[in-house]
Scaffold this motif. Structure first.
Motif, mmCIF file in Angstrom:
data_model
loop_
_atom_site.group_PDB
_atom_site.id
_atom_site.type_symbol
_atom_site.label_atom_id
_atom_site.label_comp_id
_atom_site.label_asym_id
_atom_site.label_seq_id
_atom_site.Cartn_x
_atom_site.Cartn_y
_atom_site.Cartn_z
ATOM 1 N N PHE B 47 0.845 -1.195 0.000
ATOM 2 C CA PHE B 47 0.000 0.000 0.000
ATOM 3 C C PHE B 47 0.879 1.243 0.000
ATOM 4 N N SER B 48 0.831 1.987 -1.073
ATOM 5 C CA SER B 48 1.594 3.231 -1.142
ATOM 6 C C SER B 48 0.610 4.398 -1.147
ATOM 7 N N LYS B 49 1.138 5.597 -1.183
ATOM 8 C CA LYS B 49 0.299 6.796 -1.249
ATOM 9 C C LYS B 49 0.342 7.362 -2.660
ATOM 10 N N ASP B 50 0.029 6.502 -3.595
ATOM 11 C CA ASP B 50 0.077 6.864 -5.009
ATOM 12 C C ASP B 50 -1.286 7.450 -5.394
ATOM 13 N N ILE B 52 -2.282 8.930 -8.055
ATOM 14 C CA ILE B 52 -2.761 8.601 -9.407
ATOM 15 C C ILE B 52 -3.430 7.227 -9.404
ATOM 16 N N ALA B 53 -2.757 6.241 -8.832
ATOM 17 C CA ALA B 53 -3.285 4.867 -8.890
ATOM 18 C C ALA B 53 -4.531 4.699 -8.029
ATOM 19 N N TYR B 54 -4.502 5.209 -6.797
ATOM 20 C CA TYR B 54 -5.594 4.931 -5.861
ATOM 21 C C TYR B 54 -6.781 5.875 -6.015
#
Lengths: 167, 562
Positions: B47-50, B52-54
């Motif tokens: 789990f990242s803080k992306d 764009i993706a999320y």
């Protein structure tokens, strides 16, 4: 707001160029120089933000719009709008800054043009202010310019592709 | 049974808050459980803080061109149907293991005892199907407490006339850390005679088990948690269930139909693998549906057969009826450098720390002019810190004209460095009515060939009255704090991440779908445990109640049914 209904309506009412279906990448790459000039005008040097040219936003823009995760109707809208803008401003690339500004201000006078430029700006902002892994926000330069920073942990790949297909 | 077909004590359809809670109770009691999730398993460290993706792509939810809903809204007096692939208005809320609980902000409140007896307490409201619940707060309280402990809810209990009673003195964990500007908020509220309360959070302030404490990433809601601090089903319940050895997790597995073995029993669930598109069957003695309210209703409609020609649970035409959301609205004001003392501004701009304040003063309203009525809760928080979203909101000037070039750059610089948005969200009852329900649309099918859910959405005028009343109070707080550009929006548009109802529980099978233990009245082995059981929604986010009720049903199944 019926987003796609709007896009379709505006296409049928305002269309000046009849488009044939084109693969996304081809449709965008064909107008790469025009889009690059447009982005350079929208995000110029000597602003509070790093410039589109300095960040190489054009590469992100084309990749993002062509990516399978990008909404297909909005992709079509962007390609359609690019064709129309190319028709509307055939010498945009070579025009000076004042002439470019005049072209753009005239183009956004109608609803379609206004929404197209807004959409182009938002995709560009995704690159400028998105995670540096997407290529445009080089070294987090745009985050630093706004005294902000993205979240941690940062992604290890674009579009969660490092996880394979999740859903 | 073919070798590819499997059999379990219980099949649970959906791995979110309710599915995870039932899985937890049953596996620990020794029962063999299959848990079906249409999405994949994202490990914690992925789990990242992306943003764009999320937040800007449909990556953890299905593409709306593949799977969608049809939304019916009243426009100029006529019902108009719009598929969500047309509108872009997604009613998916996170389709990975753990469901939407991965992406919540985790602001947790219990319902008040009077929420269980709204009809008795306030009487009928014209045009609304208000009823009392078939259970009381006292019956659910032990499970609120259990959820508090399992999920790991942080907070600090402060007595308040509208706080529900507790069986324990305080929360298991102290509150998460707060931004220094909260002192100004508290001072302002108190000067206005308003009581600010610490918001209980399903976010750990201290490590718990294998989960780390919150590290104040500045990006919480809409993102998965990479420390395990957020109390999602995936973090708080499923690891323990898996550790029993009794849980089999089927990822990328969508339930398409339930098949009856006789008039009162389900025999198996038909599934499709969402990647390979291969079909399968899973047999069990009991079936628990936990697919999120509107999708659970859809599954029951799509399972119509000769025993249940109008859908399972629909003998009396109640299936899908009384769909509810969370009523209310939101508002915001900007706290600015020029209006704050330097030390307050410096505190304000510290990233990561929470506001964590709630106001319960208007949960029940007794106003000399407006009268007595059920009100709601207000949550206070910073505007979401998503950078792209905040920038995209600034590309037009106050006249709606597009800004670009240096003008845009200067505007963004000012917005990001000279101010921060303080936001409020109002939660009040979305009253159940005859004009808000779920069916299926046989003209529209998803990529698996199943009719999609069709949601008719209509709010009751009382919902707007309550929301507007509270929004006015909240705007006054922002004014008093010196905030600029204050606005609020209270509308009849639903919060698609807070959907409930459609399988109302009750004692009378002619007016409800489920019995008080969430068993489908006309079935001996089918239960529905997500928020669809709720006859009224209360005036708080539903998640803690979903956890508590699913733990109650799981406990009942383990001790008295299986």
């Amino acid at each position: 707001m019926k987003r796609r209904t709007f896009i379709l309506l505006s296409t049928s009412l305002v269309a000046t160029v009849k488009l044939q279906p084109t693969p996304a990448l081809k449709g965008l790459s064909k107008h790469r120089a025009l889009l690059e000039a447009l982005l350079a005008h929208l995000f110029p040097p000597h602003s509070a933000l790093p410039s589109a040219k300095e960040l190489g936003v054009i590469d992100f823009f084309i990749e993002a719009v062509a990516h399978p995760s990008f909404d297909r109707d909005i992709r079509r809208f962007i390609i359609d709008g690019t064709e129309r803008f190319a028709h509307f401003a055939p010498d945009f690339i070579k025009a000076n800054a004042d002439a470019k500004e005049r072209y753009l201000r005239r183009f956004v006078k109608n609803d379609f043009g206004d929404r197209w430029v807004a959409r182009v700006m938002i995709v560009a902002l995704e690159g400028i202010l998105g995670d540096p892994i997407y290529g445009a926000n080089r070294g987090g330069a745009a985050w630093r310019a706004l005294h902000t920073r993205g979240g941690s942990p940062r992604p290890k790949g674009k579009y969660l592709e490092e996880l394979g297909k999740i859903v | 049974m073919k070798s590819s077909e499997k059999s379990f004590d219980v099949v649970i359809i959906g791995s979110g808050a309710s599915g995870g809670a039932v899985a937890y109770m049953l596996t620990r009691a020794g029962f063999r459980v299959a848990l079906l999730e249409k999405g994949g398993l994202v490990p914690r460290d992925a789990f990242s803080k992306d943003e764009i993706a999320y937040c800007r792509r449909d990556i953890v939810t299905p593409s709306l061109f593949d799977e969608y809903h049809v939304i019916e809204e009243k426009i100029e007096g006529k019902w108009v149907s719009t598929p969500t692939y047309e509108s872009g208005w997604s009613f998916w809320n996170g389709n990975i293991v753990g469901g939407s609980s991965n992406f919540m902000s985790g602001m947790f409140h219990r319902l008040h005892p009077d929420d269980f007896r709204l009809l008795s307490k306030y009487g009928p409201i014209e045009g609304a199907n208000v009823v009392d619940w078939p259970i009381t707060y006292e019956q659910l309280e032990p499970y609120y407490t259990l959820a508090e402990s399992l999920v790991g809810i942080s907070g600090h209990f402060q007595p308040h006339p509208h706080e529900p009673p507790r069986s324990t003195p305080d929360f298991p964990q102290p509150p998460t850390q707060e931004n220094g500007i909260v002192a100004l908020f508290d001072k302002t509220c108190k000067a206005m005679g308003i009581t600010p309360l610490v918001t209980p959070r399903a976010v750990l302030s201290q490590p718990k088990g294998g989960r780390e404490a919150c590290y104040y990433s500045n990006f919480c809601g809409s993102y998965g948690c990479s420390s395990g601090a957020k109390g999602s089903s995936r973090e708080a319940l499923l690891p323990q269930a898996l550790s029993t050895g009794n849980l089999t997790l089927f990822t990328h597995t969508q339930a398409t139909r339930l098949f009856s073995s006789d008039k009162r029993k389900i025999g198996y669930v038909e599934t499709v693998h969402t990647l390979s598109k291969k079909k399968g069957r899973i047999y069990a003695r009991y079936f628990v549906v936990a697919a999120q309210a509107h999708e659970s209703v859809r599954l029951l409609f799509n399972s119509a057969d000769r025993f249940h020609p109008d859908g399972i649970g629909n003998r009396y035409g109640q299936l899908g009826k009384n769909l509810i959301f969370s009523g209310g609205g939101s508002g915001q004001g900007y706290l600015t450098k020029e209006a704050l003392k330097p030390e307050d501004f410096e505190a304000l701009m510290q990233p990561g720390l929470f506001v964590n304040r709630s106001i319960l003063d208007w949960y029940f309203i007794d106003d000399w002019w407006h009268g007595k009525f059920k009100g709601g809760l207000v949550e206070w928080m910073f505007e979401h810190q998503n950078i792209i979203r905040r920038a995209a909101a600034e590309i037009r000037d106050e006249h709606g004209e597009l800004l670009w070039g240096k003008a845009l750059g200067e505007r963004l610089y000012r917005r990001f460095t000279q101010s921060k948005g303080l936001r409020f969200e109002i939660f009040n009852d979305w009253l159940p009515t005859d004009e808000c329900f779920v069916t299926v649309d046989t003209q529209h099918r998803d990529i698996y060939g199943m009719p999609v859910g069709k949601l008719r959405i209509n709010g009751h005028p009382q919902d707007l009255k309550v929301g507007s009343y509270i929004a006015e109070k909240c705007e006054a707080i922002l004014h008093r704090m010196g905030a600029k550009e204050i606005y609020s929006s209270v509308s009849a548009a639903p919060s698609q991440n807070l959907v409930a109802g459609g399988c109302r529980f009750g004692k009378d099978q002619k007016s409800s779908v489920l019995d008080p233990y969430c068993r489908v009245h006309e079935s001996d082995n089918l239960y529905v445990v997500d928020a669809s059981f709720m006859p009224t929604g209360g005036s708080v986010a539903h998640t803690w109640t979903i956890y508590a009720n699913a733990l109650r049903v799981g406990d009942y199944l383990a001790k008295r049914v299986l």
